[in-house]
Write an enzyme that holds these catalytic residues in place. Structure first.
Site, short mmCIF file in Angstrom:
data_model
loop_
_atom_site.label_atom_id
_atom_site.label_comp_id
_atom_site.label_asym_id
_atom_site.label_seq_id
_atom_site.Cartn_x
_atom_site.Cartn_y
_atom_site.Cartn_z
N VAL A 61 12.73 -3.92 34.50
CA VAL A 61 11.55 -3.62 35.27
C VAL A 61 10.44 -4.57 34.94
O VAL A 61 9.22 -4.36 35.46
CB VAL A 61 11.14 -2.19 34.90
CG1 VAL A 61 12.31 -1.25 35.74
CG2 VAL A 61 11.17 -1.71 33.53
N TYR A 62 10.28 -5.28 33.81
CA TYR A 62 9.12 -6.03 33.37
C TYR A 62 9.09 -6.96 34.60
O TYR A 62 9.85 -7.80 34.70
CB TYR A 62 9.49 -6.74 32.08
CG TYR A 62 10.02 -5.86 30.95
CD1 TYR A 62 9.56 -4.59 30.92
CD2 TYR A 62 10.18 -6.45 29.58
CE1 TYR A 62 9.73 -3.82 29.77
CE2 TYR A 62 10.38 -5.78 28.45
CZ TYR A 62 10.04 -4.53 28.46
OH TYR A 62 10.12 -3.54 27.44
N SER A 63 7.76 -6.87 35.03
CA SER A 63 7.26 -7.85 36.17
C SER A 63 8.23 -7.87 37.17
O SER A 63 8.62 -8.77 37.88
CB SER A 63 7.05 -9.15 35.73
OG SER A 63 6.09 -9.29 34.68
#
Length: 349
Positions: A61-63
């Site tokens: 889900v990071y960026s």
């Protein structure tokens, strides 16, 4: 750089782990955390590897997946031998519009690992972690799905992040009873200004030989030295735009006051003292450090050379120790009374 045994396994990881949450962000919360693009991220990855860091942590889900993509491309561009790096990522958060595009179900885990492997350009993930607790999915379903991934060779080890002690113990019990791959690590928030983990999680981790990866070791920058009762942070600093994780600020300032004194005496940064304190805690396996600039990363790496003496550790403990809570104070009282009885018995004998 020292290397520590990873939980109950035979794997060794560096005492610092490079976090990649600053990679790729452009909008939403990710833009507040960092928006490093490929060349900037590669500089950080290269510097970390040169310093002996062999552990890199990211998440799907990071960026919105871009962090994984940049991390994988960096390893490829830098021609890093696969056996020289331990790559960790996570699954749980929302990655699409479907009701099944989030959570710790078999459905989402199986889809998630394929997508992460593709973005990372890898044939396996070394550590695959559940990014939080899913109250809807039975823990047994999650543990079985992860075991399948280990048996299929897509994943080497499995871990968890942001779970309570009882939840982890339940998962460990299921894994042991059914012969499934167990959680080998917990990724959790832990700082000198936020020692809540010591109440239940730390004793459980040590009892069950589960490794600890620390996220946000500087409390979102609050312990970096830029902040204090009489210090104004630079405009645009992360904590001024993204006030997370939640911290008792007055308690944090008390800690910063003492850390600043120690830092000035040693001619090092406040951040280095905060990181060094964590590295002195027996329960800690690896501390995740993120950076926007190579200079920040270098400052963090320098913390590994600091050896706090007994007096410094005592001063830091005094200002940061948790207040007693039930049943802790009752256990301490009972334990103290029993120790006294045994000592008296030994004297009489």
């Amino acid at each position: 750089m020292q290397y520590r045994k990873f939980g109950r396994t035979g794997l060794f990881v560096s005492e610092l782990c490079l976090g990649t949450m600053t990679f790729g962000g452009a909008s939403g919360i990710w833009g507040h955390i960092g928006n490093l693009q490929q060349s900037e991220a590669e500089s950080l990855v290269g510097r970390a590897l040169d310093a002996g860091i062999n552990f890199i942590d990211t998440a799907d889900v990071y960026s919105e997946g871009l962090s994984e993509t940049i991390t994988g491309q960096a390893l490829k561009n830098l021609k890093v031998p696969r056996e020289n790096v331990v790559v960790a990522t996570k699954v749980l958060g929302e990655t699409g519009k479907s009701p099944n595009s989030a959570g710790a179900s078999r459905y989402h885990i199986m889809d998630g690992v394929k997508a992460s492997l593709k973005r990372l350009q890898l044939d396996h993930i070394d550590l695959y972690q559940i990014h939080g607790f899913d109250p809807v999915t039975p823990i047994e379903e999650t543990v079985r799905a992860l075991d399948n991934l280990v048996r299929q060779g897509h994943v080497r080890y499995v871990g968890v992040s942001n779970w309570a002690a009882w939840q982890i113990m339940k998962a460990l019990g299921i894994a042991e009873r059914q012969g499934l791959a167990r959680f080998e690590s917990l990724q959790a928030y832990y700082t000198i200004a936020g020692r809540d983990l010591e109440r239940e999680l730390a004793p459980m981790l040590q009892s069950e030989n589960v490794g600890l990866m620390v996220w946000s070791p500087l409390a979102g920058g609050l312990l970096s030295g830029k902040y204090g009762r009489n210090a104004e942070a630079e405009k645009g600093s992360r904590r001024t735009t993204f006030d997370f994780p939640p911290v008792n600020v007055e308690r944090a300032y008390d800690c910063i006051d003492v850390m600043r004194q120690l830092a000035e005496a040693r001619k090092v940064s406040v951040a280095q003292i905060a990181l060094a304190w964590l590295l002195h805690q027996q329960v800690v396996t690896s501390v995740i450090v993120g950076a926007k600039r190579v200079e920040q990363l270098d400052d963090n790496i320098a913390a590994t050379a600091i050896r706090l003496d007994a007096g410094e550790l005592a001063a830091l403990d005094k200002v940061s120790v948790l207040p007693s809570e039930y049943p802790g104070w009752m256990l301490e009282r009972q334990g103290g009374a029993r120790a006294k009885r045994l000592a008296e018995s030994g004297q009489r004998g």
